[in-house]
Design a protein around this motif. Structure first.
Motif, mmCIF file in Angstrom:
data_model
loop_
_atom_site.group_PDB
_atom_site.id
_atom_site.type_symbol
_atom_site.label_atom_id
_atom_site.label_comp_id
_atom_site.label_asym_id
_atom_site.label_seq_id
_atom_site.Cartn_x
_atom_site.Cartn_y
_atom_site.Cartn_z
ATOM 1 N N UNK A 125 0.834 -1.211 0.000
ATOM 2 C CA UNK A 125 0.000 0.000 0.000
ATOM 3 C C UNK A 125 0.866 1.258 0.000
ATOM 4 N N UNK A 126 1.947 1.221 0.808
ATOM 5 C CA UNK A 126 2.838 2.383 0.872
ATOM 6 C C UNK A 126 3.569 2.586 -0.452
ATOM 7 N N UNK A 127 3.996 1.507 -1.077
ATOM 8 C CA UNK A 127 4.725 1.612 -2.357
ATOM 9 C C UNK A 127 3.833 2.148 -3.463
ATOM 10 N N UNK A 128 2.549 1.811 -3.412
ATOM 11 C CA UNK A 128 1.622 2.253 -4.455
ATOM 12 C C UNK A 128 1.445 3.763 -4.478
ATOM 13 N N UNK A 129 1.801 4.438 -3.399
ATOM 14 C CA UNK A 129 1.688 5.890 -3.355
ATOM 15 C C UNK A 129 2.743 6.558 -4.232
ATOM 16 N N UNK A 130 3.807 5.819 -4.539
ATOM 17 C CA UNK A 130 4.914 6.398 -5.311
ATOM 18 C C UNK A 130 5.187 5.671 -6.626
ATOM 19 N N UNK A 131 4.730 4.422 -6.742
ATOM 20 C CA UNK A 131 5.041 3.642 -7.931
ATOM 21 C C UNK A 131 3.820 2.850 -8.394
ATOM 22 N N UNK A 132 3.838 2.487 -9.645
ATOM 23 C CA UNK A 132 2.833 1.568 -10.166
ATOM 24 C C UNK A 132 3.372 0.154 -9.981
ATOM 25 N N UNK A 133 2.569 -0.712 -9.363
ATOM 26 C CA UNK A 133 3.021 -2.059 -9.055
ATOM 27 C C UNK A 133 2.312 -3.104 -9.898
ATOM 28 N N UNK A 134 3.003 -4.205 -10.098
ATOM 29 C CA UNK A 134 2.429 -5.389 -10.727
ATOM 30 C C UNK A 134 2.388 -6.474 -9.661
ATOM 31 N N UNK A 135 1.231 -7.105 -9.465
ATOM 32 C CA UNK A 135 1.113 -8.158 -8.452
ATOM 33 C C UNK A 135 0.800 -9.496 -9.103
ATOM 34 N N UNK A 136 1.505 -10.530 -8.664
ATOM 35 C CA UNK A 136 1.276 -11.896 -9.117
ATOM 36 C C UNK A 136 0.866 -12.730 -7.907
ATOM 37 N N UNK A 137 -0.279 -13.406 -8.004
ATOM 38 C CA UNK A 137 -0.751 -14.276 -6.923
ATOM 39 C C UNK A 137 -0.837 -15.696 -7.456
ATOM 40 N N UNK A 138 -0.184 -16.618 -6.793
ATOM 41 C CA UNK A 138 -0.203 -18.009 -7.232
ATOM 42 C C UNK A 138 -1.266 -18.778 -6.462
ATOM 43 N N UNK A 139 -2.423 -18.955 -7.071
ATOM 44 C CA UNK A 139 -3.512 -19.698 -6.452
ATOM 45 C C UNK A 139 -3.460 -21.186 -6.809
ATOM 46 N N UNK A 140 -2.508 -21.558 -7.647
ATOM 47 C CA UNK A 140 -2.443 -22.942 -8.106
ATOM 48 C C UNK A 140 -1.677 -23.810 -7.103
ATOM 49 N N UNK A 141 -1.636 -25.112 -7.395
ATOM 50 C CA UNK A 141 -0.916 -26.047 -6.530
ATOM 51 C C UNK A 141 0.508 -26.285 -7.016
ATOM 52 N N UNK A 142 0.906 -25.627 -8.100
ATOM 53 C CA UNK A 142 2.263 -25.783 -8.632
ATOM 54 C C UNK A 142 2.968 -24.432 -8.677
ATOM 55 N N UNK A 143 4.261 -24.448 -8.969
ATOM 56 C CA UNK A 143 5.038 -23.215 -9.014
ATOM 57 C C UNK A 143 4.713 -22.385 -10.264
ATOM 58 N N UNK A 144 4.893 -21.083 -10.141
ATOM 59 C CA UNK A 144 4.664 -20.163 -11.257
ATOM 60 C C UNK A 144 5.950 -19.382 -11.517
ATOM 61 N N UNK A 145 6.374 -19.339 -12.792
ATOM 62 C CA UNK A 145 7.564 -18.578 -13.169
ATOM 63 C C UNK A 145 7.175 -17.129 -13.450
ATOM 64 N N UNK A 146 7.910 -16.199 -12.861
ATOM 65 C CA UNK A 146 7.646 -14.774 -13.050
ATOM 66 C C UNK A 146 8.903 -14.120 -13.618
ATOM 67 N N UNK A 147 8.769 -13.514 -14.804
ATOM 68 C CA UNK A 147 9.878 -12.779 -15.413
ATOM 69 C C UNK A 147 9.792 -11.322 -15.003
ATOM 70 N N UNK A 148 10.815 -10.831 -14.317
ATOM 71 C CA UNK A 148 10.836 -9.447 -13.872
ATOM 72 C C UNK A 148 11.351 -8.541 -14.990
ATOM 73 N N UNK A 149 11.114 -7.229 -14.899
ATOM 74 C CA UNK A 149 11.477 -6.302 -15.984
ATOM 75 C C UNK A 149 12.954 -6.306 -16.352
ATOM 76 N N UNK A 150 13.847 -6.656 -15.415
ATOM 77 C CA UNK A 150 15.282 -6.627 -15.696
ATOM 78 C C UNK A 150 15.809 -7.957 -16.219
ATOM 79 N N UNK A 151 14.928 -8.946 -16.391
ATOM 80 C CA UNK A 151 15.356 -10.258 -16.842
ATOM 81 C C UNK A 151 15.557 -11.252 -15.720
#
Length: 366
Positions: free
Chosen positions: A133-159
């Motif tokens: 909540x505090x970060x959203x006051x200064x930056x636009x955030x991307x949120x990933x929520x893993x609701x599945x039973x397996x792992x999820x790969x997330x590629x960040x902006x820097x690679x």
């Protein structure tokens, strides 16, 4: 346990650790306890409610400047209550000459309560939801929520790559446009971070900050108020408690640095960083370089030095005592501790794991 609170006055309640915790951090268990208490001792209902209100007011007052007259008024109200409670009239009269000393002591106590409440609220606010909540006051955030039973790969902006495990959340600043890369985690995730010395990488997991330039590591941050564990696979990270921004540099200097096969646990209840070896250390150099783990009448100093290099773990021993010890053995299989057991058995020695080091104990060889 109910009987303890049967004759409590206002001051008794607001100085009771269990009552304070129940009000500030209510749970179904504590709520049930106090409901049953009031059923057994209904005459305490009024005092109980006032005590809860007093704690909430004290909590608010802790965030504002309060002068001596305000504390004096608080004491005057408590003193009036003492005088009007019939069950304690005789006790009050007996100690009336000491009332000014008691008043002063109570003011000191109230200041302590205010400080404790403010500290508790300030620190309890450091969790995933409030950090995001505090970060959203200064930056636009991307949120990933893993609701599945397996792992999820997330590629960040820097690679950089994040492996987000089940029932975990990850938020990051879109684009990493500032001079640092910031992500927020609750749950469990493994990180493979692209090296960029000019743009350090920060992971905020509840009350712990992990700072890294380029490495592979894992973080386990369970719930908003649980302990946090950081395990390093490669490279090096700095780990320190999350505090207000004007204290960050000081806290970072008091943090710990961990390297491969090391881990740190932040014990939230004690605000303590515990550094140790991982349960099963792995080799940190390519496997093909480990094929020569065959020793023929080799000084144990060379064997311990070899193990230390392959696993990146310091092995401490007395070179003078073990100078005459040699060993013929093969150590291609088994984990680090299996290898240590074989070597120590061959020279009648033993070992202990202390912090992030392995200490060898031996009497030497003839």
């Amino acid at each position: 346990m109910y009987q303890k609170y049967a004759s409590y006055l206002l001051l008794d309640f607001i100085s009771d650790d269990f009552f304070i915790h129940s009000v500030k951090h209510p749970s179904p268990k504590t709520e049930a306890f106090w409901l049953e208490f009031l059923e057994v001792f209904p005459h305490q209902a009024d005092t109980f409610v006032k005590a809860k209100q007093a704690l909430h007011l004290l909590s608010l007052s802790a965030k504002q400047e309060t002068n001596w007259e305000d504390y004096k008024e608080i004491w005057d109200n408590i003193q009036t209550e003492l005088e009007t409670k019939p069950q304690r009239t005789s006790l009050y009269k007996s100690y009336k000459p000491w009332i000014r000393w008691v008043a002063a002591a109570t003011v000191v106590f109230m200041i302590g309560v205010l400080g404790w409440l403010y500290y508790d609220e300030k620190n309890s606010a450091i969790n995933y939801n409030n950090l995001v909540d505090a970060a959203k006051k200064h930056h636009e955030l991307e949120e990933i929520i893993n609701h599945t039973s397996s792992n999820v790969k997330v590629n960040l902006p820097d690679g950089s790559m994040v492996t987000l495990e089940s029932n975990s959340k990850l938020s990051y600043v879109k684009g990493f446009r500032d001079n640092k890369r910031e992500v927020f985690l609750v749950g469990e995730a493994s990180f493979d971070v692209i090296k960029n010395p000019s743009k350090p990488f920060f992971v905020y997991s509840n009350r712990l900050i992990t700072k890294v330039l380029g490495t592979s590591f894992k973080i386990v941050s369970i719930g908003n108020d649980g302990d946090v564990i950081v395990v390093v696979k490669s490279g090096k990270v700095s780990v320190y408690p999350n505090v207000s921004s004007n204290e960050t540099n000081t806290m970072e200097s008091k943090g710990v640095v961990i390297t491969p096969n090391q881990m740190v646990r932040y014990v939230e209840a004690k605000e303590l960083l515990q550094k140790s070896l991982v349960e099963e250390p792995v080799t940190i150099i390519p496997l093909e370089q480990n094929k020569d783990f065959v020793f023929d009448d080799t000084p144990v100093k060379e064997i311990f030095d070899r193990l230390s290099k392959v696993y990146g773990i310091k092995i401490v021993f007395d070179e003078h005592i073990l100078a005459k010890c040699t060993l013929t053995t093969q150590l291609q299989t088994g984990n680090l501790y299996d290898k240590l057991n074989i070597v120590c058995a061959g020279i009648n020695a033993s070992y202990d794991v202390v912090d992030t080091q392995i200490i060898i104990h031996g009497q030497g060889c003839n």
